[in-house]
Design a protein around this motif. Sequence first.
Motif, PDB file in Angstrom:
ATOM      1  N   THR A 149      -6.820  -2.190  -5.924  1.00 50.96           N
ATOM      2  CA  THR A 149      -7.430  -3.026  -4.890  1.00 50.96           C
ATOM      3  C   THR A 149      -7.812  -2.226  -3.651  1.00 50.96           C
ATOM      4  O   THR A 149      -8.557  -2.718  -2.806  1.00 50.96           O
ATOM      5  CB  THR A 149      -6.467  -4.156  -4.480  1.00 50.96           C
ATOM      6  N   HIS A 150      -7.308  -1.001  -3.545  1.00 53.88           N
ATOM      7  CA  HIS A 150      -7.609  -0.184  -2.363  1.00 53.88           C
ATOM      8  C   HIS A 150      -7.292   1.266  -2.677  1.00 53.88           C
ATOM      9  O   HIS A 150      -6.322   1.573  -3.376  1.00 53.88           O
ATOM     10  CB  HIS A 150      -6.765  -0.640  -1.169  1.00 53.88           C
ATOM     11  N   SER A 151      -8.128   2.167  -2.189  1.00 56.79           N
ATOM     12  CA  SER A 151      -7.817   3.599  -2.237  1.00 56.79           C
ATOM     13  C   SER A 151      -8.462   4.290  -1.054  1.00 56.79           C
ATOM     14  O   SER A 151      -9.483   3.827  -0.524  1.00 56.79           O
ATOM     15  CB  SER A 151      -8.280   4.229  -3.556  1.00 56.79           C
ATOM     16  N   ARG A 152      -7.826   5.370  -0.652  1.00 52.07           N
ATOM     17  CA  ARG A 152      -8.340   6.147   0.470  1.00 52.07           C
ATOM     18  C   ARG A 152      -7.907   7.593   0.290  1.00 52.07           C
ATOM     19  O   ARG A 152      -6.802   7.867  -0.175  1.00 52.07           O
ATOM     20  CB  ARG A 152      -7.778   5.608   1.789  1.00 52.07           C
ATOM     21  N   PRO A 161     -12.683   7.883  -5.591  1.00 53.56           N
ATOM     22  CA  PRO A 161     -12.068   6.604  -5.230  1.00 53.56           C
ATOM     23  C   PRO A 161     -11.902   5.703  -6.456  1.00 53.56           C
ATOM     24  O   PRO A 161     -12.709   5.740  -7.391  1.00 53.56           O
ATOM     25  CB  PRO A 161     -13.067   6.002  -4.229  1.00 53.56           C
ATOM     26  N   THR A 219       0.848  -1.195   0.000  1.00 48.78           N
ATOM     27  CA  THR A 219       0.000   0.000   0.000  1.00 48.78           C
ATOM     28  C   THR A 219       0.876   1.235   0.000  1.00 48.78           C
ATOM     29  O   THR A 219       1.735   1.401   0.867  1.00 48.78           O
ATOM     30  CB  THR A 219      -0.928   0.015   1.228  1.00 48.78           C
ATOM     31  N   ASP A 234     -11.175   2.229  -5.989  1.00 43.32           N
ATOM     32  CA  ASP A 234     -11.274   0.839  -5.534  1.00 43.32           C
ATOM     33  C   ASP A 234     -11.942  -0.033  -6.594  1.00 43.32           C
ATOM     34  O   ASP A 234     -13.041   0.280  -7.070  1.00 43.32           O
ATOM     35  CB  ASP A 234     -12.093   0.765  -4.248  1.00 43.32           C
TER      36      ASP A 234
END
Length: 223
Positions: A164-167, A172, A142, A174
């Motif tokens: 696979t992931h965002s914040r 976003p 990450t 994702d």
Amino acid sequence: MCFEAGVTLVGAAVADRVAGRAAVEAARRHAPVLIAADGGADRLAAMRLEPQAVIGDMDSLADPARWRAGPAAFVHLAEQDSTDFEKCLYATEAPLYLAVGFTGQRVDHTLAVFNTLLRYPQKRIVVVGEHEVSALARPGETLRLTLRPGARVSIFPLLPVRATHSRGLAWPVDGLAMAPGGRIGTSNEAIQPLVELAFDAPGALVLLELEALGALVRAVGGV
């Protein structure tokens, strides 16, 4: 050559003496070992900076004999199957590389640099341009970036990848599948101080504003 500290690689496309020296010194705060790629040695000489090594095919140096006889290690790699940037990478080992003066002047040179990043996924590399910084996100890790709200965050897929992931992004990503010629993720922005990104495969190039150099170095270098 192996180095315990990070390496600042300097190419011939580094900016003029004032702006170029500022960029090199900013990079050296994170990666203190100074290495010139071919004609980058002449740019450093104009800034009165001395590299520890000069690496390349030496077709761009104004006076190769001067550097061959000087205190810097002179690593002449005559093969023409790789760029001087790539020669610097395969001729050295270091925990981190900051590449200054390899992008901006010619689009084909810039594309060659990004292609080289794909060829050396095991190396942690941050490319420092005149207006932005960039690095490949490593799959399975990450990328955590401390940014000011409103900062630009762009993602360009050099290969097909899935986020696979965002914040912390205004939009976003994702689960978003990206690919060259398909969906991309440029011109997003941070809405929180911490932005996180993760991808399932190599190839996601993350591009930030120049002011985010330290944040990108910490994220890529794992510090």
